[in-house]
Design an enzyme around this catalytic site. Sequence first.
Site, short mmCIF file in Angstrom:
data_model
loop_
_atom_site.label_atom_id
_atom_site.label_comp_id
_atom_site.label_asym_id
_atom_site.label_seq_id
_atom_site.Cartn_x
_atom_site.Cartn_y
_atom_site.Cartn_z
N GLN A 134 0.61 -1.15 -0.25
CA GLN A 134 0.30 0.33 -0.07
C GLN A 134 1.01 1.04 0.12
OE1 GLN A 134 -3.39 0.82 -0.89
NE2 GLN A 134 -4.32 -1.42 -0.87
N SER A 135 2.44 0.97 -0.96
CA SER A 135 2.88 2.63 -0.54
C SER A 135 2.39 3.35 -1.28
CB SER A 135 4.25 1.88 -1.50
OG SER A 135 4.87 3.55 -1.44
N ASN A 136 2.26 4.85 -0.48
CA ASN A 136 2.01 6.04 -1.31
C ASN A 136 3.05 6.18 -2.22
OD1 ASN A 136 -0.64 6.22 0.80
ND2 ASN A 136 0.74 6.06 1.72
N CYS A 157 4.98 4.90 -4.00
CA CYS A 157 5.03 4.07 -5.52
C CYS A 157 3.50 5.01 -6.10
CB CYS A 157 4.55 2.54 -4.86
SG CYS A 157 6.59 1.87 -4.68
#
Length: 327
Positions: A74-76, A78
């Site tokens: 859930q990387s913001n 990325c």
Amino acid sequence: MSNDLPSLPLAFLPTPLHPLERLSRHLGGPSLSVKRDDLTGLAFGGNKARKLAYLLADAVAQRAEVLVTRGAVQSNHCRQTAAAAARCGLACVLVLKGEGEPAAAASGNLLLDQLLGAQIRWTEDADPEVVLEEVILALQQQGKRVYRIPYGGSNALGASAYAAAAFELLEQDTGFDHIVLASSSGGTQAGLVAGGRWGGFRGQILGVSVDQPQEALRTRIAEIASSIGPLLGRADVFSADEIQVTDRYRGGGYAVLGDLEREAIRLFARMEGILLDPVYTGRAAGAMLDLIASGQIGPDERVLFWHTGGTPALFAYADLLIDRPTV
Ligand SMILES: *Cc1c(COP(=O)(O)O)cnc(C)c1O
């Protein structure tokens, strides 16, 4: 004073700064305000938009064809890198930690990564840094010009965006006693600390660590902050002693939603109509509320909560955020 390094207009700036009147009254002080970096734009906002504005200017100057970076499922970071790549007409490969999920189950940032056209490479059990190196090498062997976006966008150039953000804040309001923000790869806090010093900010800048022990994070932030000056023709050095970080609110660890985060998310939503995220801002706001409740932040002070974004991850945590269906 501003940061004169080349940047692309990827973020909507300046972001709004406004008081949290109902929440301040509910708590009986201090006077709280929020800096809305959840409204930077670039596919639902967040702090990475500011950093990417500088990193993409460099990538385009180097005539890059593909952006490569890595992060959590859930990387913001990325998600916003994928959006920046799309904006600039570049390809994007994301190295995400884990096993992968069926497309139908993709939600939150992982859904958005795919809508934005990024190609995803799952690490499975391998070291993400090793997988990233493999991906870069394979692309180079295909003759592609690759630009590696650093983890969290947190090298000197990415962090310089937050030195500029500190100047932006000081043009809006110079009088805060505390700035509270979520800190992880450290570039956001490093930039604020550097820009705060150069702009004459006198208050405390407190990073709430979401994952790392405070000693390691303070050292890292001081290193990044010290690396910004040379880009801007300044020789300032920052030491770990002057970086303020608390690691007391890490709860169950990175991205584990607990009562602290859940209650902060509900309070901001119901008092102010502001959405926090489950991983970063929910934790940092929970820490801020605890520091207020325990008197470490006094009722007569002025406090700025720096909202760093992350809200798309809410949708991946739905079952942990809602008690039970109601009629
Ligand atoms: C990445 C991120 C942070 C942490 O910023 P760093 O510069 O990595 O310390 C905070 N909040 C959100 C929502 C983020 O995505």
